[in-house]
Design a protein around this motif. Sequence first.
Motif, PDB file in Angstrom:
ATOM      1  N   GLN A   1       2.532  11.269  -6.594  1.00 27.28           N
ATOM      2  CA  GLN A   1       2.671  11.465  -6.792  1.00 27.28           C
ATOM      3  C   GLN A   1       2.506  12.407  -8.664  1.00 27.28           C
ATOM      4  OE1 GLN A   1       6.476  12.248  -7.962  1.00 27.28           O
ATOM      5  NE2 GLN A   1       6.243  13.211  -9.600  1.00 27.28           N
ATOM      6  N   ASN A   2       1.316  11.728  -8.970  1.00 24.03           N
ATOM      7  CA  ASN A   2       0.687  11.979  -9.031  1.00 24.03           C
ATOM      8  C   ASN A   2      -0.088  13.701  -8.970  1.00 24.03           C
ATOM      9  OD1 ASN A   2      -1.554  11.315 -12.305  1.00 24.03           O
ATOM     10  ND2 ASN A   2      -3.716  12.473  -9.961  1.00 24.03           N
ATOM     11  N   TYR A   3      -0.175  13.928  -7.570  1.00 26.74           N
ATOM     12  CA  TYR A   3      -0.756  14.855  -7.401  1.00 26.74           C
ATOM     13  C   TYR A   3       0.042  15.897  -6.447  1.00 26.74           C
ATOM     14  CZ  TYR A   3      -5.068  12.707  -5.260  1.00 26.74           C
ATOM     15  OH  TYR A   3      -5.996  11.917  -5.532  1.00 26.74           O
ATOM     16  N   VAL A   4       1.532  15.495  -7.147  1.00 25.86           N
ATOM     17  CA  VAL A   4       2.767  16.105  -7.032  1.00 25.86           C
ATOM     18  C   VAL A   4       2.531  16.862  -8.484  1.00 25.86           C
ATOM     19  CG1 VAL A   4       5.313  16.780  -6.832  1.00 25.86           C
ATOM     20  CG2 VAL A   4       4.177  15.299  -5.425  1.00 25.86           C
ATOM     21  N   VAL A   5       2.961  16.429  -9.496  1.00 23.54           N
ATOM     22  CA  VAL A   5       2.859  17.200 -10.685  1.00 23.54           C
ATOM     23  C   VAL A   5       1.269  17.678 -11.000  1.00 23.54           C
ATOM     24  CG1 VAL A   5       2.162  15.880 -13.579  1.00 23.54           C
ATOM     25  CG2 VAL A   5       3.655  14.779 -11.828  1.00 23.54           C
ATOM     26  N   LYS A   6      -0.173  17.838 -10.968  1.00 24.71           N
ATOM     27  CA  LYS A   6      -1.070  18.087 -10.828  1.00 24.71           C
ATOM     28  C   LYS A   6      -0.657  19.739  -9.828  1.00 24.71           C
ATOM     29  CE  LYS A   6      -3.226  15.661 -13.264  1.00 24.71           C
ATOM     30  NZ  LYS A   6      -3.404  15.588 -14.114  1.00 24.71           N
ATOM     31  N   GLN A   7      -0.019  19.729  -8.897  1.00 24.34           N
ATOM     32  CA  GLN A   7       0.596  20.677  -8.771  1.00 24.34           C
ATOM     33  C   GLN A   7       1.498  21.700  -9.214  1.00 24.34           C
ATOM     34  OE1 GLN A   7      -1.184  22.252  -5.458  1.00 24.34           O
ATOM     35  NE2 GLN A   7      -2.484  21.131  -5.925  1.00 24.34           N
ATOM     36  N   ALA A   8       2.046  20.910  -9.309  1.00 24.09           N
ATOM     37  CA  ALA A   8       3.448  21.552 -10.319  1.00 24.09           C
ATOM     38  C   ALA A   8       2.885  21.858 -11.641  1.00 24.09           C
ATOM     39  CB  ALA A   8       4.641  20.573 -10.408  1.00 24.09           C
ATOM     40  N   GLU A   9       1.937  21.759 -12.129  1.00 23.01           N
ATOM     41  CA  GLU A   9       1.225  22.217 -13.870  1.00 23.01           C
ATOM     42  C   GLU A   9       0.294  23.274 -13.092  1.00 23.01           C
ATOM     43  OE1 GLU A   9      -0.559  19.206 -14.920  1.00 23.01           O
ATOM     44  OE2 GLU A   9       0.622  18.312 -16.292  1.00 23.01           O
ATOM     45  N   ARG A  10      -0.250  23.354 -11.394  1.00 26.08           N
ATOM     46  CA  ARG A  10      -0.653  24.765 -11.387  1.00 26.08           C
ATOM     47  C   ARG A  10       0.048  26.079 -11.086  1.00 26.08           C
ATOM     48  NH1 ARG A  10      -3.971  20.948  -8.135  1.00 26.08           N
ATOM     49  NH2 ARG A  10      -6.154  20.105  -8.867  1.00 26.08           N
ATOM     50  N   GLU A  11       0.909  25.728 -10.649  1.00 23.00           N
ATOM     51  CA  GLU A  11       1.793  26.220 -10.209  1.00 23.00           C
ATOM     52  C   GLU A  11       2.737  26.816 -11.532  1.00 23.00           C
ATOM     53  OE1 GLU A  11       6.025  27.568  -7.260  1.00 23.00           O
ATOM     54  OE2 GLU A  11       4.864  25.292  -7.290  1.00 23.00           O
ATOM     55  N   LEU A  12       2.927  26.467 -12.278  1.00 29.85           N
ATOM     56  CA  LEU A  12       3.211  27.028 -14.250  1.00 29.85           C
ATOM     57  C   LEU A  12       1.888  27.936 -14.395  1.00 29.85           C
ATOM     58  CD1 LEU A  12       4.815  26.356 -15.922  1.00 29.85           C
ATOM     59  CD2 LEU A  12       4.310  24.521 -17.727  1.00 29.85           C
ATOM     60  N   THR A  13       0.799  27.325 -14.435  1.00 26.27           N
ATOM     61  CA  THR A  13      -0.201  28.228 -15.264  1.00 26.27           C
ATOM     62  C   THR A  13      -0.893  29.676 -14.084  1.00 26.27           C
ATOM     63  OG1 THR A  13      -1.631  25.469 -15.031  1.00 26.27           O
ATOM     64  CG2 THR A  13      -2.408  27.629 -15.636  1.00 26.27           C
TER      65      THR A  13
ATOM     66  N   LYS B   1       0.668  -1.108   0.057  1.00 32.28           N
ATOM     67  CA  LYS B   1       0.046   0.260   0.045  1.00 32.28           C
ATOM     68  C   LYS B   1       0.417   0.936  -0.100  1.00 32.28           C
ATOM     69  CE  LYS B   1      -4.206   1.798   2.425  1.00 32.28           C
ATOM     70  NZ  LYS B   1      -5.151   1.770   3.217  1.00 32.28           N
ATOM     71  N   GLU B   2       1.536   1.093   0.537  1.00 32.50           N
ATOM     72  CA  GLU B   2       2.753   2.735   0.488  1.00 32.50           C
ATOM     73  C   GLU B   2       3.380   3.079  -0.833  1.00 32.50           C
ATOM     74  OE1 GLU B   2       4.524   2.114   5.239  1.00 32.50           O
ATOM     75  OE2 GLU B   2       5.301   1.253   3.717  1.00 32.50           O
ATOM     76  N   TYR B   3       4.181   1.555  -1.146  1.00 32.39           N
ATOM     77  CA  TYR B   3       4.250   1.732  -2.572  1.00 32.39           C
ATOM     78  C   TYR B   3       3.115   2.265  -3.304  1.00 32.39           C
ATOM     79  CZ  TYR B   3       6.372   0.595  -6.984  1.00 32.39           C
ATOM     80  OH  TYR B   3       6.994   1.073  -8.331  1.00 32.39           O
ATOM     81  N   LEU B   4       2.493   1.613  -3.819  1.00 27.60           N
ATOM     82  CA  LEU B   4       1.314   2.461  -4.442  1.00 27.60           C
ATOM     83  C   LEU B   4       0.438   3.037  -4.104  1.00 27.60           C
ATOM     84  CD1 LEU B   4      -0.396  -0.988  -4.907  1.00 27.60           C
ATOM     85  CD2 LEU B   4       0.576   0.121  -5.891  1.00 27.60           C
ATOM     86  N   ASN B   5       0.863   3.510  -3.115  1.00 30.92           N
ATOM     87  CA  ASN B   5       0.385   5.514  -2.674  1.00 30.92           C
ATOM     88  C   ASN B   5       1.696   6.469  -3.668  1.00 30.92           C
ATOM     89  OD1 ASN B   5      -2.740   5.607  -0.740  1.00 30.92           O
ATOM     90  ND2 ASN B   5      -1.627   4.523   0.390  1.00 30.92           N
ATOM     91  N   ARG B   6       2.869   6.136  -2.985  1.00 25.64           N
ATOM     92  CA  ARG B   6       3.969   6.557  -3.850  1.00 25.64           C
ATOM     93  C   ARG B   6       3.195   7.181  -5.427  1.00 25.64           C
ATOM     94  NH1 ARG B   6       9.273   4.737  -3.030  1.00 25.64           N
ATOM     95  NH2 ARG B   6      10.008   6.525  -4.043  1.00 25.64           N
ATOM     96  N   VAL B   7       2.761   5.868  -6.236  1.00 29.32           N
ATOM     97  CA  VAL B   7       2.328   6.970  -6.936  1.00 29.32           C
ATOM     98  C   VAL B   7       1.351   7.239  -7.240  1.00 29.32           C
ATOM     99  CG1 VAL B   7       1.496   5.544  -9.622  1.00 29.32           C
ATOM    100  CG2 VAL B   7       3.119   4.003  -8.182  1.00 29.32           C
ATOM    101  N   ARG B   8       0.563   6.854  -6.574  1.00 27.54           N
ATOM    102  CA  ARG B   8      -0.743   8.093  -6.431  1.00 27.54           C
ATOM    103  C   ARG B   8      -0.162   9.004  -6.267  1.00 27.54           C
ATOM    104  NH1 ARG B   8      -6.488   7.413  -5.915  1.00 27.54           N
ATOM    105  NH2 ARG B   8      -7.313   8.699  -4.228  1.00 27.54           N
TER     106      ARG B   8
END
Length: 146
Positions: A13-25, A4-11
Amino acid sequence: MTAKEYLNRVRRQNYVVKQAERELTAVRADILTLESASLSEKVSGTRESDLSDKYIKLEKYFDTVISEWNKLIDMRVKAKAMIALLPDETQQAVLYARYINCMEWEQVAADMHYSWKQVFRIHGRALNSFSRIHANFLLRRRDDME
């Protein structure tokens, strides 16, 4: 590290990408606002150099987004391959929906036409299966983190 910890890291990371995209925008919008303001005003040459500096910083934000995306893609490819090794396709579907597609539990249950309770039961069995199949990998990941 648990499955669960391993798979949650993948999950996550998706939010990290979304936040980086929001900041870029947001930064891009700020620069465009500055640019339009400077076009409407006739002021000496410092505005252009300020805008150039802003575009250089914007490029750095863009590089960060690309880097986070690359990390997410690598993590997803690895996790998908690991999930695909589970013998039960229903368990694969639950893990894939939750951790690769980042779906909420309600969505997973509705899409699969199961109750929440049944989805949680399948999820628990899937995590146990994942842990058994990938025990060595998860153990190495735990050792790497310590």
